[in-house]
Design a protein around this motif. Structure first.
Motif, mmCIF file in Angstrom:
data_model
loop_
_atom_site.group_PDB
_atom_site.id
_atom_site.type_symbol
_atom_site.label_atom_id
_atom_site.label_comp_id
_atom_site.label_asym_id
_atom_site.label_seq_id
_atom_site.Cartn_x
_atom_site.Cartn_y
_atom_site.Cartn_z
ATOM 1 N N ASP A 171 0.755 -1.322 -0.165
ATOM 2 C CA ASP A 171 -0.003 0.066 -0.072
ATOM 3 C C ASP A 171 0.979 1.469 -0.031
ATOM 4 O O ASP A 171 0.371 2.373 -0.537
ATOM 5 C CB ASP A 171 -0.945 -0.166 1.196
ATOM 6 C CG ASP A 171 -1.996 -1.195 0.993
ATOM 7 O OD1 ASP A 171 -2.387 -1.493 0.067
ATOM 8 O OD2 ASP A 171 -2.342 -1.811 2.357
ATOM 9 N N THR A 172 2.136 1.129 0.406
ATOM 10 C CA THR A 172 2.831 2.228 0.572
ATOM 11 C C THR A 172 3.997 2.495 -0.689
ATOM 12 O O THR A 172 4.430 3.578 -0.715
ATOM 13 C CB THR A 172 3.897 2.641 1.991
ATOM 14 O OG1 THR A 172 4.465 1.210 2.102
ATOM 15 C CG2 THR A 172 2.560 2.609 3.112
ATOM 16 N N ALA A 173 4.173 1.463 -1.147
ATOM 17 C CA ALA A 173 5.033 1.278 -2.494
ATOM 18 C C ALA A 173 5.088 2.247 -3.307
ATOM 19 O O ALA A 173 5.956 3.241 -3.829
ATOM 20 C CB ALA A 173 5.209 0.007 -2.952
ATOM 21 N N ARG A 174 3.649 2.480 -3.946
ATOM 22 C CA ARG A 174 3.341 3.765 -4.969
ATOM 23 C C ARG A 174 3.896 5.133 -4.374
ATOM 24 O O ARG A 174 4.424 5.917 -5.120
ATOM 25 C CB ARG A 174 2.029 3.604 -5.073
ATOM 26 C CG ARG A 174 1.617 4.592 -6.104
ATOM 27 C CD ARG A 174 0.019 4.337 -6.612
ATOM 28 N NE ARG A 174 -0.159 5.100 -7.848
ATOM 29 C CZ ARG A 174 -1.412 5.090 -8.471
ATOM 30 N NH1 ARG A 174 -2.341 4.156 -8.125
ATOM 31 N NH2 ARG A 174 -1.574 5.778 -9.499
ATOM 32 N N ASP A 175 3.652 5.266 -3.178
ATOM 33 C CA ASP A 175 3.951 6.773 -2.621
ATOM 34 C C ASP A 175 5.398 6.779 -2.472
ATOM 35 O O ASP A 175 5.832 7.896 -2.990
ATOM 36 C CB ASP A 175 3.324 6.812 -1.102
ATOM 37 C CG ASP A 175 1.841 6.944 -0.894
ATOM 38 O OD1 ASP A 175 1.248 7.381 -2.126
ATOM 39 O OD2 ASP A 175 1.281 6.545 -0.098
ATOM 40 N N TYR A 176 6.146 5.796 -2.394
ATOM 41 C CA TYR A 176 7.589 6.179 -2.359
ATOM 42 C C TYR A 176 8.240 6.146 -3.805
ATOM 43 O O TYR A 176 8.928 7.022 -3.823
ATOM 44 C CB TYR A 176 8.298 4.642 -1.797
ATOM 45 C CG TYR A 176 8.452 4.630 -0.143
ATOM 46 C CD1 TYR A 176 9.623 5.424 0.346
ATOM 47 C CD2 TYR A 176 7.535 4.341 0.684
ATOM 48 C CE1 TYR A 176 9.897 5.309 1.584
ATOM 49 C CE2 TYR A 176 7.781 4.383 2.055
ATOM 50 C CZ TYR A 176 8.957 4.950 2.354
ATOM 51 O OH TYR A 176 9.229 4.796 3.763
ATOM 52 N N LEU A 177 7.470 5.212 -4.711
ATOM 53 C CA LEU A 177 7.908 5.517 -6.019
ATOM 54 C C LEU A 177 7.549 6.897 -6.696
ATOM 55 O O LEU A 177 8.076 7.392 -7.738
ATOM 56 C CB LEU A 177 7.343 4.180 -6.868
ATOM 57 C CG LEU A 177 7.949 3.053 -6.537
ATOM 58 C CD1 LEU A 177 7.123 1.940 -7.163
ATOM 59 C CD2 LEU A 177 9.443 2.834 -7.114
ATOM 60 N N ALA A 178 6.634 7.660 -6.085
ATOM 61 C CA ALA A 178 6.218 8.953 -6.610
ATOM 62 C C ALA A 178 7.399 9.937 -6.414
ATOM 63 O O ALA A 178 7.225 10.759 -6.883
ATOM 64 C CB ALA A 178 4.955 9.310 -5.944
ATOM 65 N N LEU A 179 8.233 9.703 -5.343
ATOM 66 C CA LEU A 179 9.197 10.455 -5.069
ATOM 67 C C LEU A 179 10.515 10.700 -6.087
ATOM 68 O O LEU A 179 10.811 9.640 -6.843
ATOM 69 C CB LEU A 179 10.139 9.977 -3.696
ATOM 70 C CG LEU A 179 9.207 10.103 -2.449
ATOM 71 C CD1 LEU A 179 9.772 9.697 -1.394
ATOM 72 C CD2 LEU A 179 8.491 11.539 -2.256
ATOM 73 N N PRO A 180 10.707 11.881 -6.568
ATOM 74 C CA PRO A 180 11.539 11.906 -7.744
ATOM 75 C C PRO A 180 12.913 11.369 -7.617
ATOM 76 O O PRO A 180 13.707 10.903 -8.525
ATOM 77 C CB PRO A 180 11.847 13.316 -8.012
ATOM 78 C CG PRO A 180 11.425 13.860 -6.619
ATOM 79 C CD PRO A 180 10.426 13.023 -5.849
ATOM 80 N N ASN A 181 13.467 11.015 -6.587
ATOM 81 C CA ASN A 181 14.762 10.332 -6.189
ATOM 82 C C ASN A 181 14.689 8.730 -5.815
ATOM 83 O O ASN A 181 15.662 8.167 -5.029
ATOM 84 C CB ASN A 181 15.655 11.258 -5.102
ATOM 85 C CG ASN A 181 14.848 11.347 -3.693
ATOM 86 O OD1 ASN A 181 13.684 10.918 -3.728
ATOM 87 N ND2 ASN A 181 15.594 11.536 -2.791
ATOM 88 N N VAL A 182 13.522 8.151 -6.068
ATOM 89 C CA VAL A 182 13.363 6.751 -5.774
ATOM 90 C C VAL A 182 13.048 6.216 -7.190
ATOM 91 O O VAL A 182 12.104 6.447 -7.725
ATOM 92 C CB VAL A 182 12.079 6.581 -4.778
ATOM 93 C CG1 VAL A 182 11.699 5.300 -4.760
ATOM 94 C CG2 VAL A 182 12.320 7.196 -3.439
#
Length: 216
Positions: A171-182
């Motif tokens: 559920d949180t993976a998408r939020d992390y991947l939305a960061l420009p440095n991830v």
């Protein structure tokens, strides 16, 4: 001072761009290695981090490299140069450490298998940065500040890319991947222990597929 080569950076960038999700794989039973990894690949996962958290890790890397040549197969939880040499000999295409030491960072500069070093602090990041590393594992992500920490890192290090791992879930993976440095996210939710114990490989495939679908 010796610096990280373009070859090593290109290889790590290729790994991180091959799959947005990197499963953290611990092999408890040797016979599970190939069917487990095959199930993940069938679900769309192209990068496999087989950890040395169990005694079967090195052998599993060797077996999976031969059985599933279309996937990137690497070693995780490497904590010493001796282990680095072992997984390299087994055919690991990349190496991931939970943390960094100057000795491992320097050894990896001339190693065949490129390194994704683990960091949790700016000081650790700067140690790797000084040797030319620009791609890092952020671990343990959630207890080390999570997304706010990654946002803060971007200010002084806009050219650094991370693969956060530790405490992240579907559920949180998408939020992390939305960061420009991830560039990618690692996690053990892709390899649920109960499904592995029951050898329910189709369940593993469905978890992988559903996790990737959730990112779209």
């Amino acid at each position: 001072m010796t610096q990280l080569s373009d070859y090593h950076r290109d290889r790590i960038q290729a790994v991180l761009s091959a799959s947005p999700l990197v499963p953290v794989i611990a092999i408890n039973e040797p016979e599970d290695a190939i069917p487990l990894c095959r199930a993940l690949v069938d679900g769309g996962i192209k990068v496999l981090e087989i950890t040395l958290r169990t005694e079967h890790g090195v052998r599993a890397i060797e077996q999976v490299r031969k059985a599933i040549p279309e996937a990137w197969v690497g070693a995780g939880t490497v904590t010493s140069i001796a282990q680095y040499r072992q997984v390299e000999a087994a055919g690991a295409q990349f190496v991931i450490t939970p943390g960094v030491t100057e000795a491992i960072l320097e050894f990896a500069l001339t190693s065949e298998a490129p390194l994704l070093p683990g960091v949790a602090t700016v000081s650790e990041l700067m140690l790797g940065y000084s040797l030319g590393y620009r791609e890092f594992k952020f671990f343990p992500a959630e207890v080390s500040g999570g997304m706010p920490a990654l946002k803060a890192f971007r200010g002084p290090f806009p050219d650094v890319t991370f693969c956060p791992t530790g405490g992240i879930n579907q559920d949180t993976a998408r939020d992390y991947l939305a960061l420009p440095n991830v560039a990618a996210v690692g996690g053990s939710w892709l390899t649920p222990a109960e499904a592995i114990q029951r050898r329910e490989w189709k369940v593993i495939t469905e978890v992988a597929r559903a996790s990737l679908d959730q990112l779209r």
